[in-house]
Structure formats: structure tokens, C-alpha cells
Motif scaffolding. Structure first.
Motif, mmCIF file in Angstrom:
data_model
loop_
_atom_site.group_PDB
_atom_site.id
_atom_site.type_symbol
_atom_site.label_atom_id
_atom_site.label_comp_id
_atom_site.label_asym_id
_atom_site.label_seq_id
_atom_site.Cartn_x
_atom_site.Cartn_y
_atom_site.Cartn_z
ATOM 1 N N GLN A 94 103.261 -42.697 -56.944
ATOM 2 C CA GLN A 94 103.055 -41.407 -56.991
ATOM 3 C C GLN A 94 103.024 -40.644 -58.106
ATOM 4 O O GLN A 94 103.889 -41.423 -59.043
ATOM 5 C CB GLN A 94 103.988 -41.025 -55.658
ATOM 6 C CG GLN A 94 105.195 -41.364 -56.131
ATOM 7 C CD GLN A 94 106.119 -41.805 -54.773
ATOM 8 O OE1 GLN A 94 106.646 -40.758 -54.172
ATOM 9 N NE2 GLN A 94 106.563 -43.129 -54.681
ATOM 10 N N GLN A 95 102.854 -39.500 -58.188
ATOM 11 C CA GLN A 95 103.239 -38.642 -59.380
ATOM 12 C C GLN A 95 104.432 -38.206 -59.247
ATOM 13 O O GLN A 95 105.188 -37.806 -60.446
ATOM 14 C CB GLN A 95 102.140 -37.331 -59.423
ATOM 15 C CG GLN A 95 100.737 -37.779 -59.359
ATOM 16 C CD GLN A 95 100.389 -38.771 -60.603
ATOM 17 O OE1 GLN A 95 100.655 -38.560 -61.950
ATOM 18 N NE2 GLN A 95 99.888 -40.191 -60.516
ATOM 19 N N GLY A 96 105.181 -38.079 -58.364
ATOM 20 C CA GLY A 96 106.649 -37.622 -58.344
ATOM 21 C C GLY A 96 106.775 -36.045 -58.546
ATOM 22 O O GLY A 96 105.771 -35.341 -58.815
ATOM 23 N N GLU A 97 107.995 -35.474 -57.967
ATOM 24 C CA GLU A 97 108.204 -33.915 -58.232
ATOM 25 C C GLU A 97 109.437 -33.948 -59.107
ATOM 26 O O GLU A 97 110.115 -34.602 -59.244
ATOM 27 C CB GLU A 97 108.517 -33.234 -56.892
ATOM 28 C CG GLU A 97 107.283 -33.470 -56.018
ATOM 29 C CD GLU A 97 107.565 -33.035 -54.586
ATOM 30 O OE1 GLU A 97 108.739 -32.158 -54.416
ATOM 31 O OE2 GLU A 97 107.092 -33.553 -53.502
ATOM 32 N N ASP A 98 109.374 -32.838 -59.918
ATOM 33 C CA ASP A 98 110.583 -32.494 -60.804
ATOM 34 C C ASP A 98 111.844 -32.731 -60.107
ATOM 35 O O ASP A 98 111.940 -32.031 -58.978
ATOM 36 C CB ASP A 98 110.516 -31.380 -61.552
ATOM 37 C CG ASP A 98 109.461 -31.290 -62.616
ATOM 38 O OD1 ASP A 98 108.995 -32.470 -63.009
ATOM 39 O OD2 ASP A 98 108.774 -30.228 -62.890
ATOM 40 N N ASP A 99 112.845 -33.339 -60.678
ATOM 41 C CA ASP A 99 114.095 -33.510 -60.325
ATOM 42 C C ASP A 99 114.248 -34.275 -58.688
ATOM 43 O O ASP A 99 115.359 -34.067 -58.119
ATOM 44 C CB ASP A 99 114.752 -32.151 -60.069
ATOM 45 C CG ASP A 99 114.959 -31.812 -61.664
ATOM 46 O OD1 ASP A 99 115.045 -32.217 -62.357
ATOM 47 O OD2 ASP A 99 114.936 -30.296 -61.666
ATOM 48 N N LYS A 100 112.994 -34.562 -58.209
ATOM 49 C CA LYS A 100 113.272 -35.179 -56.871
ATOM 50 C C LYS A 100 113.118 -36.761 -56.853
ATOM 51 O O LYS A 100 112.003 -37.396 -57.640
ATOM 52 C CB LYS A 100 112.082 -34.609 -55.993
ATOM 53 C CG LYS A 100 112.668 -35.118 -54.767
ATOM 54 C CD LYS A 100 111.428 -34.484 -53.658
ATOM 55 C CE LYS A 100 111.666 -34.994 -52.332
ATOM 56 N NZ LYS A 100 110.263 -34.683 -51.460
ATOM 57 N N PRO A 101 114.338 -37.695 -56.769
ATOM 58 C CA PRO A 101 114.227 -39.067 -57.186
ATOM 59 C C PRO A 101 113.479 -39.734 -56.121
ATOM 60 O O PRO A 101 113.154 -38.959 -55.040
ATOM 61 C CB PRO A 101 115.808 -39.479 -57.088
ATOM 62 C CG PRO A 101 116.373 -38.428 -55.990
ATOM 63 C CD PRO A 101 115.586 -37.215 -56.224
ATOM 64 N N LEU A 102 112.631 -40.683 -56.487
ATOM 65 C CA LEU A 102 112.006 -41.526 -55.654
ATOM 66 C C LEU A 102 112.588 -42.266 -54.441
ATOM 67 O O LEU A 102 113.980 -42.489 -54.714
ATOM 68 C CB LEU A 102 111.000 -42.611 -56.321
ATOM 69 C CG LEU A 102 110.185 -42.050 -57.410
ATOM 70 C CD1 LEU A 102 109.358 -43.101 -58.139
ATOM 71 C CD2 LEU A 102 109.046 -41.124 -56.782
ATOM 72 N N ALA A 103 112.124 -42.756 -53.420
ATOM 73 C CA ALA A 103 112.806 -43.428 -52.322
ATOM 74 C C ALA A 103 113.204 -44.690 -52.977
ATOM 75 O O ALA A 103 112.726 -45.307 -54.135
ATOM 76 C CB ALA A 103 111.779 -43.744 -51.208
ATOM 77 N N HIS A 104 114.288 -45.286 -52.275
ATOM 78 C CA HIS A 104 114.879 -46.494 -52.925
ATOM 79 C C HIS A 104 114.033 -47.791 -52.700
ATOM 80 O O HIS A 104 113.468 -47.811 -51.583
ATOM 81 C CB HIS A 104 116.059 -46.904 -52.159
ATOM 82 C CG HIS A 104 117.430 -46.493 -52.745
ATOM 83 N ND1 HIS A 104 117.738 -46.878 -53.834
ATOM 84 C CD2 HIS A 104 117.954 -45.375 -52.347
ATOM 85 C CE1 HIS A 104 118.893 -46.281 -54.071
ATOM 86 N NE2 HIS A 104 119.145 -45.524 -53.150
ATOM 87 N N SER A 105 114.048 -48.646 -53.630
ATOM 88 C CA SER A 105 113.032 -49.748 -53.549
ATOM 89 C C SER A 105 113.990 -50.822 -53.102
ATOM 90 O O SER A 105 115.043 -50.821 -53.056
ATOM 91 C CB SER A 105 112.505 -50.098 -54.983
ATOM 92 O OG SER A 105 111.554 -49.139 -55.508
ATOM 93 N N VAL A 106 113.031 -51.827 -52.461
ATOM 94 C CA VAL A 106 113.866 -52.776 -51.794
ATOM 95 C C VAL A 106 113.221 -54.366 -52.054
ATOM 96 O O VAL A 106 112.046 -54.250 -52.153
ATOM 97 C CB VAL A 106 113.873 -52.810 -50.032
ATOM 98 C CG1 VAL A 106 115.000 -51.733 -49.922
ATOM 99 C CG2 VAL A 106 112.664 -52.486 -49.609
ATOM 100 N N GLY A 107 113.980 -55.345 -51.922
ATOM 101 C CA GLY A 107 113.469 -56.620 -51.887
ATOM 102 C C GLY A 107 114.080 -57.401 -50.798
ATOM 103 O O GLY A 107 115.031 -57.363 -50.826
ATOM 104 N N LEU A 108 113.290 -58.100 -49.961
ATOM 105 C CA LEU A 108 113.835 -58.835 -48.848
ATOM 106 C C LEU A 108 113.565 -60.418 -49.042
ATOM 107 O O LEU A 108 112.718 -60.769 -49.174
ATOM 108 C CB LEU A 108 113.194 -58.280 -47.468
ATOM 109 C CG LEU A 108 113.599 -57.045 -47.182
ATOM 110 C CD1 LEU A 108 112.765 -56.792 -45.706
ATOM 111 C CD2 LEU A 108 114.854 -56.678 -46.983
#
Ligand SMILES: [Zn+2]
Length: 260
Positions: free
Chosen positions: A144-158
Motif C-alpha cells: 500500500q502507499q500508506g498515509e502520513d504518520d499512520k503505521p501499517l498493520a502488524h505483520s505476522v508469521g505463523l
């Protein structure tokens, strides 16, 4: 004569399905950590914000976009004297046209377990090929391009299902950092644990690339499961590429590269 009622058959089917999933999971965990031949890793891109910019970014990706991960793991394996020369073979998979279910932000154990099952079902429905998953890790990257100051959702590995879900910026200048996140989640799938504290800082000594360094600070490298390079006991900064990241002995033990 009616032997099985519907009320009895449904839970039995569910039980058998869960048993089958558990059997496959056990095999995946064994095969993925044997390291006798390269582990297949497939990165499936997702256009998570449906933008033209992200679409163009995904079109710019190919297998070479992730070769840095394989090269880095090969170098780290050699440093730990693992006999396999190329532990992974990472390539680009087909684009996936669906987004994975969100990780519950304030979920308890039950919600997280349910989310895990929901994710595995989503992965089952959305893997765009039918190759065997016994020895391959599927990493779904939501660009995604992202928004200023908005962190991306957490990535996970299972480890269950050998599945990674990465939230990443679809920007060329983020390629090197995206590869750090993909490598981190990939290592979760083969047994590595996080090594940062509640505040996101590397935990001493387990989150340090070289906890025996003299002087201890500044550290030269980040440990992959901590992600940051400590400069003092209270400060650290993000690694910008895998060139400044290492796998320490504890992580190497967790992924079955070396003995305890
Ligand atoms: Zn992690």
C-alpha cells in the motif's frame, strides 16, 4: 436403522478436519526445519489500497526483488556453519486479489486462535496455485502507499501452516526494508521468536546481534528478530537493509540451524 444423527456427524467431521490440519501442520514443521535442501518461499503480492501506484509497484516486482533475502540467509548460514549453502529459494508468486483477515488488535487467546483458523482458511481459498505446501512458506504481502504518520498493520508469521502476512509500503525506496520484514516473518514460520520488548527496543541479551561485543555499544548490527541496532541501553535505530542485520545464536537454535 439410523445410526448417525446429523447432530453427531457435524462435530465428528469438524474433529476429523482439525485432526487432518494438525497432521499436515506437524509434517510442515518437521520438513521446513530439516534444511537438507532449500526451503521454497513464495511471495504473493496484494494491492491492498487498490491504487494505480501500488498496481505499478507490483508490476515492477520479479524474482530478483527478493534474491537479497536468499543471499543474506546463505551468508548467515555460512557464518553459523550450517551445511546447506542456500537455505531458501524465494520467488514471486501470482498476485492475490483479496486481503487477509485483520489480526485482532485487542484480542485474547480465543480471538487470536479463531483469527489463526480464519487466516488459514483464507490462505487455503486464496493461494493462486496448487503446489504442495509441505515444504514451502507462503508470504502474502499487502502493499500500500500508506498515509502520513499512520503505521501499517502488524505483520505476522505463523509456524502453523508456514504462513506469513506482511504489510508493506509499495514504494521502490522501501524495497530493502520490506525485505527485512519478509525475512523476519519468514523466520517466524520456521520457529524464531520475537526479541524486542514492549517498547519495541531490542531485549538484552537475546535481541542483540553480538551481546558479547566489547565495548557493548554501539552494536554494529541488528538481530533479525529485534530489527533495531542498539546504540546504548536505552536507544536504538531501525536497520535499513539486511546488510546491517544478523541472526544470533539463539535465533539460529530456534530455527534448528545449530544445536542448543
Ligand atoms: Zn515478529
Amino acid at each position: 436403522m439410523k445410526i448417525f444423527s446429523v447432530d453427531f456427524v457435524r462435530p465428528l467431521l469438524l474433529f476429523c478436519s482439525l485432526l487432518a490440519i494438525a497432521g499436515v501442520t506437524a509434517h510442515q514443521i518437521t520438513y521446513s526445519r530439516s534444511w537438507h535442501k532449500p526451503l521454497d518461499v513464495v511471495v504473493y503480492p496484494i494491492n491492498a489500497d487498490s491504487s494505480l501506484e501500488t498496481h505499478n509497484y507490483i508490476k515492477s516486482l520479479d524474482d530478483s526483488s527478493f534474491v537479497e533475502i536468499d543471499d543474506w540467509l546463505a551468508k548467515e548460514a555460512a557464518r553459523h556453519e550450517v551445511s546447506i549453502s542456500r537455505p531458501t529459494h524465494t520467488r514471486l508468486g501470482k498476485e492475490v486479489k483479496s486481503v487477509p483477515p485483520d489480526l485482532p488488535t485487542n484480542g485474547g487467546v480465543i480471538r487470536t486462535v479463531l483469527w489463526g483458523l480464519q487466516l488459514r482458511y483464507w490462505v487455503f481459498r486464496n493461494t493462486p496455485d496448487d503446489a504442495s505446501n509441505l515444504r514451502r512458506v507462503r508470504v502474502f504481502v499487502a502493499y500500500q502507499q500508506g498515509e502520513d504518520d499512520k503505521p501499517l498493520a502488524h505483520s505476522v508469521g505463523l509456524q502453523q501452516g508456514l504462513i506469513g502476512v506482511v504489510h508493506a509500503f509499495g514504494l521502490p525506496e522501501q524495497n530493502a526494508q520490506n525485505n527485512i520484514v519478509i525475512a523476519h516473518e519468514l523466520l517466524h514460520t520456521v520457529g524464531a521468536s520475537d526479541k524486542y520488548n514492549f517498547y519495541g527496543a531490542p531485549e538484552f541479551p537475546i535481541g542483540y546481534a553480538n551481546p558479547l561485543r566489547v565495548p557493548l555499544y554501539p552494536q554494529r548490527y541488528a538481530e533479525i528478530m529485534a530489527g533495531k541496532i542498539p546504540t546504548s541501553s536505552y536507544s536504538s535505530y531501525m536497520a535499513t537493509s539486511l546488510k546491517s542485520v544478523r541472526i544470533n545464536d539463539l535465533t539460529a537454535q530456534e530455527i534448528a540451524w545449530i544445536e542448543d
